[in-house]
Design a protein around this motif. Structure first.
Motif, mmCIF file in Angstrom:
data_model
loop_
_atom_site.group_PDB
_atom_site.id
_atom_site.type_symbol
_atom_site.label_atom_id
_atom_site.label_comp_id
_atom_site.label_asym_id
_atom_site.label_seq_id
_atom_site.Cartn_x
_atom_site.Cartn_y
_atom_site.Cartn_z
ATOM 1 N N ARG A 49 0.811 -1.228 0.000
ATOM 2 C CA ARG A 49 0.000 0.000 0.000
ATOM 3 C C ARG A 49 0.844 1.279 0.000
ATOM 4 O O ARG A 49 0.309 2.372 -0.041
ATOM 5 N N ALA A 50 2.153 1.139 0.087
ATOM 6 C CA ALA A 50 3.004 2.341 0.125
ATOM 7 C C ALA A 50 2.789 3.164 -1.150
ATOM 8 O O ALA A 50 2.743 2.607 -2.244
ATOM 9 N N PRO A 51 2.634 4.492 -1.030
ATOM 10 C CA PRO A 51 2.347 5.318 -2.208
ATOM 11 C C PRO A 51 3.495 5.382 -3.204
ATOM 12 O O PRO A 51 3.276 5.550 -4.399
ATOM 13 N N VAL A 52 4.706 5.262 -2.724
ATOM 14 C CA VAL A 52 5.859 5.163 -3.611
ATOM 15 C C VAL A 52 6.591 3.903 -3.197
ATOM 16 O O VAL A 52 6.904 3.717 -2.019
ATOM 17 N N ARG A 53 6.829 3.039 -4.138
ATOM 18 C CA ARG A 53 7.414 1.762 -3.745
ATOM 19 C C ARG A 53 8.302 1.237 -4.852
ATOM 20 O O ARG A 53 7.882 1.170 -6.001
ATOM 21 N N TYR A 54 9.512 0.898 -4.477
ATOM 22 C CA TYR A 54 10.442 0.314 -5.426
ATOM 23 C C TYR A 54 10.623 -1.151 -5.044
ATOM 24 O O TYR A 54 10.720 -1.465 -3.867
ATOM 25 N N GLY A 55 10.626 -2.040 -5.995
ATOM 26 C CA GLY A 55 10.806 -3.432 -5.615
ATOM 27 C C GLY A 55 10.927 -4.352 -6.794
ATOM 28 O O GLY A 55 11.027 -3.922 -7.942
ATOM 29 N N THR A 56 10.869 -5.640 -6.478
ATOM 30 C CA THR A 56 10.825 -6.672 -7.503
ATOM 31 C C THR A 56 9.664 -7.585 -7.157
ATOM 32 O O THR A 56 9.252 -7.635 -6.000
ATOM 33 N N SER A 57 9.113 -8.266 -8.143
ATOM 34 C CA SER A 57 8.043 -9.222 -7.929
ATOM 35 C C SER A 57 6.753 -8.526 -7.504
ATOM 36 O O SER A 57 6.728 -7.335 -7.201
ATOM 37 N N PHE A 58 5.666 -9.257 -7.446
ATOM 38 C CA PHE A 58 4.383 -8.695 -7.011
ATOM 39 C C PHE A 58 4.398 -8.462 -5.515
ATOM 40 O O PHE A 58 3.925 -7.485 -5.003
ATOM 41 N N ASN A 59 4.897 -9.453 -4.830
ATOM 42 C CA ASN A 59 4.824 -9.423 -3.384
ATOM 43 C C ASN A 59 6.030 -10.195 -2.876
ATOM 44 O O ASN A 59 6.046 -11.414 -2.872
ATOM 45 N N GLN A 60 7.019 -9.425 -2.440
ATOM 46 C CA GLN A 60 8.285 -10.069 -2.071
ATOM 47 C C GLN A 60 8.132 -11.084 -0.950
ATOM 48 O O GLN A 60 8.910 -11.988 -0.803
ATOM 49 N N LEU A 61 7.096 -10.916 -0.119
ATOM 50 C CA LEU A 61 6.962 -11.791 1.043
ATOM 51 C C LEU A 61 6.400 -13.149 0.675
ATOM 52 O O LEU A 61 6.766 -14.161 1.236
ATOM 53 N N ASN A 62 5.472 -13.171 -0.293
ATOM 54 C CA ASN A 62 4.750 -14.413 -0.551
ATOM 55 C C ASN A 62 5.066 -15.104 -1.867
ATOM 56 O O ASN A 62 4.839 -16.287 -1.996
ATOM 57 N N ASP A 63 5.514 -14.347 -2.843
ATOM 58 C CA ASP A 63 5.736 -14.987 -4.132
ATOM 59 C C ASP A 63 6.893 -15.978 -4.031
ATOM 60 O O ASP A 63 7.978 -15.630 -3.587
ATOM 61 N N GLY A 64 6.632 -17.197 -4.467
ATOM 62 C CA GLY A 64 7.658 -18.216 -4.402
ATOM 63 C C GLY A 64 8.809 -17.897 -5.348
ATOM 64 O O GLY A 64 9.968 -17.918 -4.975
ATOM 65 N N VAL A 65 8.480 -17.547 -6.575
ATOM 66 C CA VAL A 65 9.495 -17.264 -7.581
ATOM 67 C C VAL A 65 9.484 -15.764 -7.859
ATOM 68 O O VAL A 65 8.457 -15.207 -8.193
ATOM 69 N N LEU A 66 10.620 -15.131 -7.701
ATOM 70 C CA LEU A 66 10.663 -13.697 -7.976
ATOM 71 C C LEU A 66 10.719 -13.461 -9.485
ATOM 72 O O LEU A 66 11.297 -14.229 -10.228
ATOM 73 N N CYS A 67 10.098 -12.366 -9.920
ATOM 74 C CA CYS A 67 10.101 -12.040 -11.346
ATOM 75 C C CYS A 67 11.420 -11.368 -11.703
ATOM 76 O O CYS A 67 12.073 -10.777 -10.859
ATOM 77 N N TRP A 68 11.760 -11.433 -12.979
ATOM 78 C CA TRP A 68 12.962 -10.776 -13.475
ATOM 79 C C TRP A 68 12.592 -9.319 -13.775
ATOM 80 O O TRP A 68 12.520 -8.882 -14.899
ATOM 81 N N ARG A 69 12.306 -8.597 -12.710
ATOM 82 C CA ARG A 69 11.759 -7.251 -12.901
ATOM 83 C C ARG A 69 12.096 -6.374 -11.716
ATOM 84 O O ARG A 69 12.035 -6.807 -10.569
ATOM 85 N N ASP A 70 12.422 -5.119 -12.008
ATOM 86 C CA ASP A 70 12.440 -4.076 -10.989
ATOM 87 C C ASP A 70 11.275 -3.156 -11.311
ATOM 88 O O ASP A 70 10.958 -2.967 -12.484
#
Ligand SMILES: O=C(O)CCC(=O)C(=O)O
Ligand SMILES: [Fe+2]
Length: 286
Positions: A49-70
Motif C-alpha cells: 500500500r506504500a504510495p511510492v514503492r520500489y521493488g521486484t516481484s508482485f509481493n516479495q513476502l509471498n511470491d515463491g518465484v521472484l520475477c525478473w523485474r524491478d
C-alpha cells in the motif's frame, strides 16, 4: 471501443481512434536512467500500500518465484496528483515533471476510453465517470533487465490487472504476451507511439462480464533491457464495485459479487498475485 480485452489505442483497425499520447515518448527515456541510477533503497518496501514503492516481484513476502523485474510504483490519484508528486523520487531531476505530465495525459485518455466503453454498452454509468475522476491511479514503471537464461524465468507471471483499464506504454523491445486460450500466448508487437489498452478485473465486474479482463505475462530476453510503464485506473479504494445496475435492469443475472480495492489488496497481500484468481473468487457460478 470494441469489447475485446486488449487493444492498441491508435491502431487503425480499432474503434474509436484515439490520439496518440504525445507525452508517451518522454517516460521511457527517463525511466531507463532511473533503473540504472535510481534511489532504489530509499523506496524499497514490502508494504503493497506504500504510495511510492520500489521493488521486484508482485509481493516479495509471498511470491515463491521472484520475477525478473524491478519496478517503481507511483500513486497518482487524479484528484490528488499535485499533493503526491513531492513524495516521488527526484532523481533523475526531471522525474516528477515528466511522470506527472504523463500521469495527467493518461487521466484524460482513460476518461475518453471509459466514455467510449459506456457508450458501447449502451449505459450512462450513473455517475461512474465522475467517481473515476476522484478514483485511484497507479503507475507501475517496470524495468526488465536482460536475463542470461530467459527460458527459466518470466519478467512477470500470468496475471490480470485489477482496475478498469490499464494504459500500457512499452518500448521497442518485445516481451508482452496476452493469453488467447489454454496456454496460447500472443506476442504484442511494440508499435511506436501507441499505447496498449488492457481491460482489468474491475471493468469485467462492472460490465457484468461484457468486457473480459486480459491475462498477460512478460517474457525476458538475453540481450536487451526492456522498459514499460503501466497506468492502472479505478474507482476510489472504498467504493464497492459490482455490475452496473443499468445492465441488470432487464433481468440479466448478476455474474459477479461486489468487491472493492481494499479487498483486492488484502488478497494480494495474503496470496500469490497470479492468474485471474482474485476475479475468479468474485465470480458467481450457479
Ligand atoms: O511490461 C509489460 O508490457 C506489462 C506490464 C504489466 O503487465 C503490469 O505492469 O501490470
Ligand atoms: Fe499487468
Amino acid at each position: 471501443m470494441a469489447e475485446s480485452s486488449s487493444s492498441h489505442a491508435h491502431h487503425p483497425q480499432q474503434q474509436p481512434t484515439v490520439a496518440t499520447c504525445k507525452a508517451s515518448e518522454e517516460p521511457n527515456k527517463g525511466v531507463r536512467h532511473l533503473c540504472e541510477r535510481g534511489e532504489r533503497a530509499r523506496h524499497m518496501s514490502p508494504d503493497i500500500r506504500a504510495p511510492v514503492r520500489y521493488g521486484t516481484s508482485f509481493n516479495q513476502l509471498n511470491d515463491g518465484v521472484l520475477c525478473w523485474r524491478d519496478f517503481l510504483k507511483l500513486l497518482c490519484n487524479p484528484a490528488r496528483l499535485d499533493d503526491v508528486v513531492p513524495s516521488w523520487p527526484n532523481n533523475p531531476s526531471d522525474l516528477r515533471e515528466v511522470m506527472s505530465a504523463y500521469a495527467r495525459a493518461n487521466q484524460g485518455l482513460f476518461r475518453e476510453l471509459m466514455e467510449a466503453a459506456l457508450e458501447a454498452m449502451g449505459i450512462t454509468g450513473e455517475g461512474v465517470l465522475e467517481e473515476l475522476d476522484c478514483g485511484t491511479q497507479m503507475m507501475m514503471v517496470n524495468c526488465f533487465p536482460a536475463c542470461p537464461e530467459p527460458e527459466l524465468t518470466l519478467g512477470m507471471p500470468p496475471h490480470s490487472d485489477y482496475g478498469f483499464l490499464t494504459l500500457l506504454l512499452q518500448d521497442q523491445v518485445n516481451g508482452l504476451e496476452v493469453c488467447q486460450g489454454d496456454d496460447d500466448w500472443l506476442l504484442v508487437d511494440p508499435l511506436p507511439g501507441a499505447l496498449i489498452i488492457n481491460v482489468g478485473d474491475h471493468l469485467e465486474i462492472f460490465s457484468n462480464g461484457r468486457y473480459k479482463s486480459v491475462l498477460h505475462r512478460v517474457r525476458v530476453n538475453s540481450t536487451q533491457l526492456r522498459i514499460s510503464v503501466a497506468s492502472l485506473h479505478s474507482l476510489p479504494p472504498e467504493r464497492v464495485i459490482g455490475p452496473a445496475p443499468e445492465l441488470l435492469a432487464d433481468g440479466t443475472p448478476r455474474r459477479y459479487m461486489d468487491t472493492d480495492l481494499t479487498t483486492f489488496l488484502d488478497y494480494l497481500a495474503s496470496a500469490e498475485g497470479k492468474h485471474k484468481t482474485f476475479l475468479q473468487s468474485r465470480r458467481i457460478t450457479t
